[in-house]
Design a protein around this motif. Structure first.
Motif, mmCIF file in Angstrom:
data_model
loop_
_atom_site.group_PDB
_atom_site.id
_atom_site.type_symbol
_atom_site.label_atom_id
_atom_site.label_comp_id
_atom_site.label_asym_id
_atom_site.label_seq_id
_atom_site.Cartn_x
_atom_site.Cartn_y
_atom_site.Cartn_z
ATOM 1 N N LEU A 1 -9.323 4.093 -1.371
ATOM 2 C CA LEU A 1 -8.162 4.364 -2.061
ATOM 3 C C LEU A 1 -8.070 3.924 -3.522
ATOM 4 O O LEU A 1 -6.921 3.796 -4.111
ATOM 5 C CB LEU A 1 -6.735 4.068 -1.379
ATOM 6 C CG LEU A 1 -6.895 4.864 0.098
ATOM 7 C CD1 LEU A 1 -5.922 4.139 0.905
ATOM 8 C CD2 LEU A 1 -6.781 6.511 -0.167
ATOM 9 N N LEU B 1 -8.215 -4.174 -1.350
ATOM 10 C CA LEU B 1 -8.064 -3.581 -0.181
ATOM 11 C C LEU B 1 -7.937 -2.068 -0.412
ATOM 12 O O LEU B 1 -8.729 -1.455 0.357
ATOM 13 C CB LEU B 1 -6.824 -4.031 0.535
ATOM 14 C CG LEU B 1 -6.322 -3.487 1.736
ATOM 15 C CD1 LEU B 1 -7.274 -3.538 3.057
ATOM 16 C CD2 LEU B 1 -4.885 -4.196 2.083
ATOM 17 N N LEU B 2 -7.291 -1.901 -1.458
ATOM 18 C CA LEU B 2 -7.299 -0.189 -1.751
ATOM 19 C C LEU B 2 -8.805 0.320 -1.978
ATOM 20 O O LEU B 2 -9.156 1.105 -1.459
ATOM 21 C CB LEU B 2 -6.693 0.060 -3.114
ATOM 22 C CG LEU B 2 -5.497 -0.147 -2.943
ATOM 23 C CD1 LEU B 2 -4.587 -0.128 -4.362
ATOM 24 C CD2 LEU B 2 -4.772 1.088 -2.187
ATOM 25 N N LEU C 1 0.782 -1.178 -0.078
ATOM 26 C CA LEU C 1 0.093 -0.057 -0.052
ATOM 27 C C LEU C 1 0.826 1.169 -0.025
ATOM 28 O O LEU C 1 0.533 2.216 -0.736
ATOM 29 C CB LEU C 1 -1.004 0.164 1.294
ATOM 30 C CG LEU C 1 -2.246 -1.021 1.181
ATOM 31 C CD1 LEU C 1 -2.801 -0.831 2.489
ATOM 32 C CD2 LEU C 1 -3.127 -0.512 0.158
ATOM 33 N N TRP D 1 -11.716 -1.090 -0.755
ATOM 34 C CA TRP D 1 -12.453 -1.262 0.739
ATOM 35 C C TRP D 1 -11.781 0.131 1.412
ATOM 36 O O TRP D 1 -12.607 0.590 2.276
ATOM 37 C CB TRP D 1 -11.992 -2.310 1.297
ATOM 38 C CG TRP D 1 -12.343 -2.423 2.707
ATOM 39 C CD1 TRP D 1 -13.830 -3.165 3.030
ATOM 40 C CD2 TRP D 1 -11.995 -2.201 4.026
ATOM 41 N NE1 TRP D 1 -14.226 -2.993 4.221
ATOM 42 C CE2 TRP D 1 -12.759 -2.476 4.961
ATOM 43 C CE3 TRP D 1 -10.719 -2.145 4.559
ATOM 44 C CZ2 TRP D 1 -12.659 -2.625 6.302
ATOM 45 C CZ3 TRP D 1 -10.404 -2.073 5.640
ATOM 46 C CH2 TRP D 1 -11.640 -2.308 6.812
ATOM 47 N N LEU D 2 -10.724 0.388 1.411
ATOM 48 C CA LEU D 2 -10.187 1.562 2.282
ATOM 49 C C LEU D 2 -10.608 3.192 1.578
ATOM 50 O O LEU D 2 -10.207 4.096 2.153
ATOM 51 C CB LEU D 2 -8.461 1.560 2.330
ATOM 52 C CG LEU D 2 -7.882 0.503 3.234
ATOM 53 C CD1 LEU D 2 -6.524 0.457 2.733
ATOM 54 C CD2 LEU D 2 -8.312 0.626 4.469
ATOM 55 N N GLU E 1 -14.391 5.291 -8.115
ATOM 56 C CA GLU E 1 -15.112 5.062 -6.606
ATOM 57 C C GLU E 1 -16.478 5.113 -7.028
ATOM 58 O O GLU E 1 -17.162 5.141 -8.142
ATOM 59 C CB GLU E 1 -14.684 6.517 -5.938
ATOM 60 C CG GLU E 1 -13.426 6.666 -5.252
ATOM 61 C CD GLU E 1 -13.155 8.052 -4.600
ATOM 62 O OE1 GLU E 1 -14.214 8.113 -3.471
ATOM 63 O OE2 GLU E 1 -12.347 9.020 -4.604
#
Length: 113
Positions: free
Chosen positions: A86, A80-81, A51, A83-84, A94
């Motif tokens: 990002l 993961l990006l 990350l 979910w965060l 988005e």
């Protein structure tokens, strides 16, 4: 040259991130690149080191005024990006937004806002 391929040797560790960014900057300056495609196949899976590497590479590219594209990213890392919140770091749209470089169509029959 307008576009170059930048291969990330990996898996990337946190201590290696500054040198990775320095190498990206050197490649961009030496080749006069405007677009850099980062082959992140060997970067590694979801984790803090990967990350940080992605975010710092994106920041370095922005400071140099070049477009950064990623190929070969681990699906778990991309998830993961997202979910965060990002996902835009790697060009993911988005929620509720069009992907980068895509404009929402306008229908002439729609009333003005």
């Amino acid at each position: 040259m307008d576009e170059v391929l930048f291969v990330v040797e990996g898996p990337v560790r946190r201590a290696e991130v500054p040198a990775l960014c320095d190498r990206l900057a050197a490649v961009v300056r030496a080749r006069g690149a405007r677009v850099v495609t980062v082959d992140a196949t060997a970067m590694g899976g979801p984790g803090a080191d990967a990350l940080q590497a992605l975010a710092r590479l994106r920041l370095t590219a922005r400071r140099l005024g070049v477009e950064l594209r990623f190929v070969g990213l681990d699906r778990g890392l991309v998830g993961l990006l997202g979910w965060l919140g990002l996902g835009q770091v790697v060009g993911e749209a988005e929620e509720g937004e069009e992907p980068g470089g895509v404009e929402e169509g306008v229908d002439a029959r729609d009333p003005p806002v």
